[in-house]
Design a protein around this motif. Structure first.
Motif, PDB file in Angstrom:
ATOM      1  N   ASN A  49       0.854  -1.185   0.000  1.00 50.61           N
ATOM      2  CA  ASN A  49       0.000   0.000   0.000  1.00 50.61           C
ATOM      3  C   ASN A  49       0.894   1.241   0.000  1.00 50.61           C
ATOM      4  O   ASN A  49       1.513   1.550   1.021  1.00 50.61           O
ATOM      5  N   ALA A  72       0.445   3.815   2.865  1.00 53.77           N
ATOM      6  CA  ALA A  72       0.912   3.417   4.208  1.00 53.77           C
ATOM      7  C   ALA A  72       2.402   3.068   4.160  1.00 53.77           C
ATOM      8  O   ALA A  72       3.031   2.884   5.191  1.00 53.77           O
ATOM      9  N   LYS A 100      -5.635   0.612   5.946  1.00 57.41           N
ATOM     10  CA  LYS A 100      -4.765   1.789   6.002  1.00 57.41           C
ATOM     11  C   LYS A 100      -3.564   1.655   6.921  1.00 57.41           C
ATOM     12  O   LYS A 100      -2.703   2.529   6.925  1.00 57.41           O
TER      13      LYS A 100
END
Ligand code: GLC
Length: 425
Positions: free
Chosen positions: A280, A283, A298
Motif C-alpha cells: 500500500n 501506508a 490503512k
C-alpha cells in the motif's frame, strides 16, 4: 522451621495448561470458550508439546489432518465431540463432513510446524506420512483461494484469517449485508468473557451472514470466491502460506517428492510476485486489500510484519517495514500490537484491534531473526515471556499495561511460552 517451596514454575504451569486442554489426541484452545480443535491453534500447540512430549506433538498434527476435506482443505474448526455451549456449531455451518467441521480454513502454518518437528525430533518418517495431506492442503489454498493464479491468496471470511475483527476487514465487511432471513441466534462468547473486548453484535451478524452464504451454496468454494459477500487478501495468510510453501519444499526434497517439489516451486514464485499486490503506497507498507474493490486497509498490523517470516518483498520494502516495526515498538511497552498504535482506530484491549498475541509474536520474531534483525527479535521474545510471566496464559494482552485479556489458560499461549523458552536456552 523449613518452608517447603511448592510454587510451580511458569514452565510447569504452561505444561499443566496444555495437559488440561488435551482432549485425547487434540487440544482445545481453552476450556469452554473454544471447546473443539482449531486449525492454527493446534498446529502451534504442537510446538509446545514438542518441548516435553514429541509423540504428542506429532499426534496433534495427525488428528488435525483427520479433519481434511476430500478436496484438500483443512477446516478452521473440527467438531470432534458435540458441545451445546458453543455457537456457531456444526448445524449452523452445515458442511456435511465427517468429522463435522466449519466451512473454511485458517492460516496454513501447519507445514512449517511439521518442518520444525522434523528438525527437533529427526522423525522424517512422520513427515513422510503426512506429506500428501499437507501437499493437498496447499494445493487447495492455491486452487480455491487464487483460482486465477494472481499470486495473491484470498480469504473469504475474517475468521479464515484468524484475526477476526481486525480493522483490516472493515472495508470488506462494509459490503456484507445481513439477510432478513438470517436465523436468530444467541451468542455464547460474550457470556464467558468481557463483551467490551469482543467483536460487536453487528459484526457478529455479518460473520454469520457470510457463513449462511457458504452454507446456502453448499460450500462451493469457487462460487464463494466469485460471488461471496467478502473477499480480501490478508498479509497474514499470504506470508504464512508463502513460508509454509518454502518449508513444504524443504520437506519434499527430504522425502524425495520430485514432482511435488516442482509444483511447490511454482507456487512460491507466483506468491512472491503476488506480494507486491499487498504493498500500500500510502501506508508505505504491506496491508490487507479488498479484492472486490481494490481498496487497501490503512495501517500496519502484526500480520504485515510477517514479510520477514516469508522472506518476501524488495529490499526497499523491507527497509520501510523495519522502520515501521521500530517506530511501533518504540510506542508500546510490550511488542507487538495487532494494530498500529499510531492510528486513531487503535484499541489496546479489543481482540485484534490492538492487543498483543503471543503466536504472532513468535512468527514475527522468527522472521526478524532470519533476516538478521536480532535485537528487535530478542525484544519481542522477551516481551512475550514477560507478559506471560506477569499475566498468565491469557488469550491476548494489552500492549500498554500488559494486562491479560480474553480467555485464560490458553493452549497456544502456553505453547509459545514453552517454545520460546526452549529456543532461548
Ligand atoms: C479466535 C481467534 C482465532 C483462534 C480462535 C481459537 O477466533 O481470532 O485466531 O484460532 O479464536 O483460539
Amino acid at each position: 522451621m523449613v518452608v517447603r517451596h511448592t510454587m510451580k514454575s511458569v514452565t510447569e504451569r504452561a505444561i499443566d495448561v496444555m495437559i488440561r486442554n488435551d482432549r485425547g489426541g487434540f487440544t482445545v484452545p481453552t476450556d469452554r470458550l473454544y471447546p473443539f480443535q482449531w486449525n492454527w491453534d493446534s498446529a502451534l500447540a504442537a510446538l509446545g508439546f514438542a518441548t516435553f512430549n514429541a509423540d504428542r506433538a506429532w499426534q496433534e498434527i495427525e488428528t488435525l489432518c483427520k479433519g481434511q476435506w476430500p478436496d484438500g482443505m483443512l477446516p478452521h474448526i473440527i467438531f470432534h465431540e458435540p458441545d451445546k455451549d458453543y455457537f456457531p456449531g456444526p448445524d449452523v455451518w452445515g458442511t456435511n463432513q465427517t468429522p463435522p467441521s466449519s466451512g473454511h480454513s485458517q492460516p496454513p502454518v501447519v507445514s512449517s510446524v511439521v518442518l520444525q518437528l522434523v528438525n527437533q525430533t529427526q522423525q522424517l518418517n512422520k513427515a513422510d506420512s503426512l506429506f500428501s495431506a499437507l501437499f493437498a492442503y496447499h494445493q487447495w489454498f492455491h486452487d480455491y483461494r487464487d483460482p486465477d493464479n494472481t499470486g495473491l491468496v484470498a480469504a473469504i471470511h475474517p475468521w479464515e484469517t484468524g484475526r477476526d475483527n481486525c480493522p483490516d476487514w472493515d472495508s470488506g465487511m462494509a459490503a456484507v449485508e445481513i439477510p432478513v432471513n438470517l436465523p436468530a441466534y444467541r451468542r455464547r462468547d460474550t457470556t464467558q468473557v468481557n463483551p467490551e473486548h469482543r467483536p460487536s453484535d453487528r459484526q457478529y451478524d455479518q460473520f454469520l451472514s457470510i457463513v449462511k452464504f457458504g452454507k446456502d451454496c453448499l460450500w462451493n468454494h469457487h462460487a464463494i470466491y466469485r460471488h461471496g459477500p467478502f473477499l480480501m487478501a490478508d498479509p497474514g495468510i499470504q506470508f504464512i502460506l508463502l513460508r509454509a510453501d518454502r518449508d513444504l519444499l524443504t520437506l519434499a526434497h527430504r522425502v524425495g517428492k520430485t514432482r511435488e517439489a516442482a509444483v511447490i516451486s511454482d507456487w512460491i514464485d507466483r506468491s512472491l510476485a503476488g506480494c507486491d499486490g499487498l504493498w500500500n503506497p500510502s501506508a508505505n507498507g504491506f496491508c490487507a486489500k479488498n479484492l472486490r474493490t481494490g481498496e487497501f486497509s490503512k495501517a500496519i498490523t502484526n500480520a504485515s510484519m510477517l514479510c520477514f517470516y516469508a522472506d518476501a518483498g524488495s529490499e526497499t520494502q523491507r527497509n520501510h517495514m523495519l522502520d515501521h516495526a521500530n517506530e511501533i515498538a518504540a510506542g508500546v511497552k510490550y511488542t507487538f500490537p495487532s494494530w498500529d498504535p499510531r492510528d486513531s482506530q487503535f484499541e489496546p484491549q479489543r481482540y485484534w484491534r490492538g492487543p498483543v498475541w503471543a503466536i504472532l509474536n513468535n512468527l514475527i520474531a522468527d522472521g526478524l531473526e532470519r533476516c538478521g534483525h536480532d535485537s528487535l527479535a530478542a525484544r519481542i521474545h522477551s516481551d512475550t515471556l514477560q507478559l506471560i510471566e506477569n499475566a498468565g496464559f491469557s488469550e491476548y494482552f494489552d500492549p500498554g499495561t500488559g494486562a491479560g485479556l480474553g480467555g485464560k489458560t490458553f493452549t497456544w499461549t502456553a505453547a509459545m511460552y514453552l517454545h520460546i523458552r526452549d529456543k532461548s536456552t
